[in-house]
Design an enzyme around this catalytic site. Structure first.
Site, PDB file in Angstrom:
ATOM      1  N   GLY A 192      -8.521   1.190   5.149  1.00 41.00           N
ATOM      2  CA  GLY A 192      -9.328   1.239   3.933  1.00 41.00           C
ATOM      3  C   GLY A 192      -8.547   1.955   2.857  1.00 41.00           C
ATOM      4  N   GLY A 243       0.832  -1.215   0.000  1.00 35.98           N
ATOM      5  CA  GLY A 243       0.000   0.000   0.000  1.00 35.98           C
ATOM      6  C   GLY A 243       0.862   1.259   0.000  1.00 35.98           C
ATOM      7  CE  LYS A 244       5.931  -0.417  -2.560  1.00 40.78           C
ATOM      8  NZ  LYS A 244       5.399  -1.757  -2.271  1.00 40.78           N
ATOM      9  CB  THR A 292       5.040  -8.367 -13.687  1.00 45.63           C
ATOM     10  OG1 THR A 292       6.274  -7.719 -14.002  1.00 45.63           O
ATOM     11  CG2 THR A 292       4.840  -8.382 -12.189  1.00 45.63           C
ATOM     12  CG  ASN A 311       8.490  -4.529 -11.636  1.00 43.93           C
ATOM     13  OD1 ASN A 311       8.537  -3.309 -11.634  1.00 43.93           O
ATOM     14  ND2 ASN A 311       9.442  -5.268 -11.109  1.00 43.93           N
ATOM     15  N   GLY A 358       2.579  -1.701  -9.268  1.00 45.80           N
ATOM     16  CA  GLY A 358       1.250  -1.143  -9.496  1.00 45.80           C
ATOM     17  C   GLY A 358       0.841  -0.437  -8.222  1.00 45.80           C
ATOM     18  CG  HIS A 359       3.105   2.195  -6.381  1.00 43.12           C
ATOM     19  ND1 HIS A 359       4.224   2.962  -6.337  1.00 43.12           N
ATOM     20  CD2 HIS A 359       3.506   0.944  -6.068  1.00 43.12           C
ATOM     21  CE1 HIS A 359       5.273   2.211  -6.006  1.00 43.12           C
ATOM     22  NE2 HIS A 359       4.845   0.972  -5.860  1.00 43.12           N
ATOM     23  N   GLY A 372      -5.716  -3.332   8.235  1.00 46.82           N
ATOM     24  CA  GLY A 372      -6.203  -3.976   9.451  1.00 46.82           C
ATOM     25  C   GLY A 372      -7.681  -4.349   9.320  1.00 46.82           C
ATOM     26  CD  GLN A 396       9.064  -3.884  -7.797  1.00 45.70           C
ATOM     27  OE1 GLN A 396      10.097  -3.248  -7.719  1.00 45.70           O
ATOM     28  NE2 GLN A 396       8.140  -3.599  -8.684  1.00 45.70           N
ATOM     29  CB  ALA A 439      -2.172  -3.058  -8.862  1.00 50.26           C
TER      30      ALA A 439
HETATM   31  P1  IMP Z   1       9.467  -9.183 -12.117  1.00 51.26           P
HETATM   32  O1  IMP Z   1      10.141  -8.129 -11.335  1.00 51.26           O
HETATM   33  O2  IMP Z   1       8.280  -8.672 -12.901  1.00 51.26           O
HETATM   34  O3  IMP Z   1      10.376  -9.993 -12.962  1.00 51.26           O
HETATM   35  O4  IMP Z   1       8.855 -10.232 -11.076  1.00 51.26           O
HETATM   36  C1  IMP Z   1       9.675 -10.960 -10.188  1.00 51.26           C
HETATM   37  C2  IMP Z   1       8.871 -11.350  -8.952  1.00 51.26           C
HETATM   38  O5  IMP Z   1       8.530 -10.174  -8.226  1.00 51.26           O
HETATM   39  C3  IMP Z   1       7.549 -12.048  -9.262  1.00 51.26           C
HETATM   40  O6  IMP Z   1       7.269 -12.953  -8.211  1.00 51.26           O
HETATM   41  C4  IMP Z   1       6.538 -10.923  -9.227  1.00 51.26           C
HETATM   42  O7  IMP Z   1       5.237 -11.366  -8.929  1.00 51.26           O
HETATM   43  C5  IMP Z   1       7.116 -10.068  -8.106  1.00 51.26           C
HETATM   44  N1  IMP Z   1       6.782  -8.655  -8.251  1.00 51.26           N
HETATM   45  C6  IMP Z   1       7.310  -7.761  -9.107  1.00 51.26           C
HETATM   46  N2  IMP Z   1       6.770  -6.553  -8.929  1.00 51.26           N
HETATM   47  C7  IMP Z   1       5.891  -6.672  -7.925  1.00 51.26           C
HETATM   48  C8  IMP Z   1       5.037  -5.739  -7.243  1.00 51.26           C
HETATM   49  O8  IMP Z   1       4.999  -4.546  -7.519  1.00 51.26           O
HETATM   50  N3  IMP Z   1       4.281  -6.253  -6.234  1.00 51.26           N
HETATM   51  C9  IMP Z   1       4.337  -7.558  -5.869  1.00 51.26           C
HETATM   52  N4  IMP Z   1       5.126  -8.457  -6.465  1.00 51.26           N
HETATM   53  C10 IMP Z   1       5.895  -8.009  -7.487  1.00 51.26           C
END
Ligand code: IMP
Length: 419
Positions: A410, A15-16, A128, A38, A40-41, A329, A221, A296
């Site tokens: 929320g 939830g950043k 991703t 990769n 999704g905020h 929570g 991440q 996301a």
């Molecule tokens: P990649 O960075 O897209 O190659 O993914 C490598 C791993 O990190 C995979 O398990 C993805 O599901 C996970 N991952 C990458 N970006 C996110 C993110 O923003 N949120 C959660 N998992 C992520």
């Protein structure tokens, strides 16, 4: 003035985006330091949901400068789509700046990602497939193309050279692909990137620090997906930890002030890899459903489990977290007994740290705490929260030896309480 850092302490999706958005009014500059689309905020306000992949989460506030730092990798097509979505909201984006040193994700990087996952079969990472690993590989291999290259005379030549290299690898993998359309849309979308100022963001930030500007470095991440300290090889390809803000923005370690560590009241993970507290029962399903735990970026269902204290303590140490923020929570409402993993059993021994080989022979040891029945999403202030929720927060705070300064119950900005 020091730079504050905000990052995730688990496997991402803590939830950043929401918290950066909530904190932005305290800052002059928001600077994203690693990762790429990769991420999704997700941010929600005025009843509308917004998902950002590359652009810092401060973009929805006027008078704030948003910087995409050198540590970020950018896919021009995804960037253009983000810009189009934000444009609909009539937001001034003239203060969005991009580091000349940020690397470009080429269409062939995405194909290489898919090819690599295909050859890994059942050992696939669960990427991703946004081309992240191949782009960072080219960065480390000193072959990458950067934002600053776009304006050079021989950009197309450099692009073709790298593309040929990629095609050789794709042929080696025997991977089927169609590149013409992908390349067309990629080159068209470069025009959107060109509309923004390309800067040497490290110089810009050094000057801003001198002038006393307040800066927040935004991570993507989570710590347990860090290339060095995550559950390798099931990790992403950048340093998601506080140290990543130094290399991803060009700031010195002694310029870091507060480190805000965000965690969920439980755990989730997308993709493959060890997850000691994962739930495979109705409670896990319930958490996933109530928490809307779907990626996301990819829409994939997230794996759900109880909170993991040894993993959180590890993340707090690696990042030097000074303040914690607990998200979601509200999702645990209605569960009678809430479990907290305090230790692991590893090959017959009780341990309190994540071992090198976390994928075999590791099982969680839980402590049970009273749950709460009340719908926390309706809270108007923390003082109205049930006692067992307060007890849960205090127990975590004591175990983690770090203050929990924000509680979110929320997705909306309004469902955020400061302690
Ligand atoms: P990649 O960075 O897209 O190659 O993914 C490598 C791993 O990190 C995979 O398990 C993805 O599901 C996970 N991952 C990458 N970006 C996110 C993110 O923003 N949120 C959660 N998992 C992520």
């Amino acid at each position: 003035m020091k730079i504050d850092v905000l990052l995730g302490l688990q496997w991402g999706d803590e939830g950043k985006g929401k918290i950066v958005d909530v904190l932005t009014s305290n800052y002059d500059i928001i600077a994203r330091f690693q990762g790429g689309p990769n991420a999704g905020h997700t941010l929600e306000f005025d009843g509308i949901k917004h998902v950002l992949h590359t652009i810092p989460s401060g973009i929805f506030h006027q008078d704030v400068i948003n910087i995409i730092g050198n540590g970020v990798v950018i896919d021009p097509v995804i960037f253009e789509n983000e810009i189009k979505a934000i444009n609909k909201l009539d937001i001034d984006m003239s203060e969005l700046l991009i580091s000349k040193k940020a690397h470009l994700i080429l269409p062939t990087h995405k194909l290489l990602d898919a090819a690599s996952e295909q050859t890994k079969g059942k050992n696939k990472i669960g990427s991703t497939l946004k081309g992240i690993a191949p782009t960072y590989m080219d960065k480390a291999g000193r072959n990458g193309l950067r934002i600053g290259d776009i304006s050079s005379n021989n950009f197309k030549e450099k692009y073709d050279k790298l593309k040929q290299k990629h095609i050789q690898i794709l042929n080696f993998y025997d991977f089927d692909y169609e590149l013409t359309y992908l390349e067309e849309e990629w080159f068209t979308s470069l025009n959107t990137i060109k509309m923004f100022d390309h800067i040497e963001s490290e110089h810009y930030l050094h000057k801003a620090i001198k002038k006393g500007k307040k800066i927040l470095a935004e991570g993507a991440q989570g710590t347990l997906l860090d290339i060095d300290f995550g559950s390798y090889p099931f990790v992403t390809s950048s340093n998601t930890i506080a140290a990543g803000s130094c290399t991803g923005l060009g700031i010195a370690p002694n310029k870091i002030g507060e480190v805000f560590g965000i965690f969920k009241a439980y755990c989730t993970r997308v993709g493959s890899g060890p997850f000691p507290t994962e739930l495979f029962d109705a409670v896990g399903e319930h958490i996933g459903k109530v928490g809307n735990e779907f990626g996301a970026t990819t829409g994939r269902p997230r794996r759900c489990g109880w909170i993991d204290l040894p993993a959180l303590k590890y993340a707090i140490n690696i990042n030097g977290v000074t303040q914690l923020m607990m998200m979601k929570g509200d999702v645990l409402s209605g569960i009678d007994k809430i479990k907290v993993c305090t230790h692991y059993n590893f090959k017959g021994e009780t341990i309190d740290y994540l071992p090198f080989e976390a994928s075999v022979g590791l099982s969680p040891i839980f402590k049970e705490l009273e749950g709460w029945q009340e719908d926390l999403m309706k809270l108007e202030g923390l003082e109205d929260a049930p006692q067992s929720f307060h007890d849960y927060i205090r127990y975590l705070e004591k175990e983690l030896e770090t203050p929990i300064s924000i509680i979110s119950v929320g997705p909306d900005r309004k469902q955020t309480f400061f302690r």
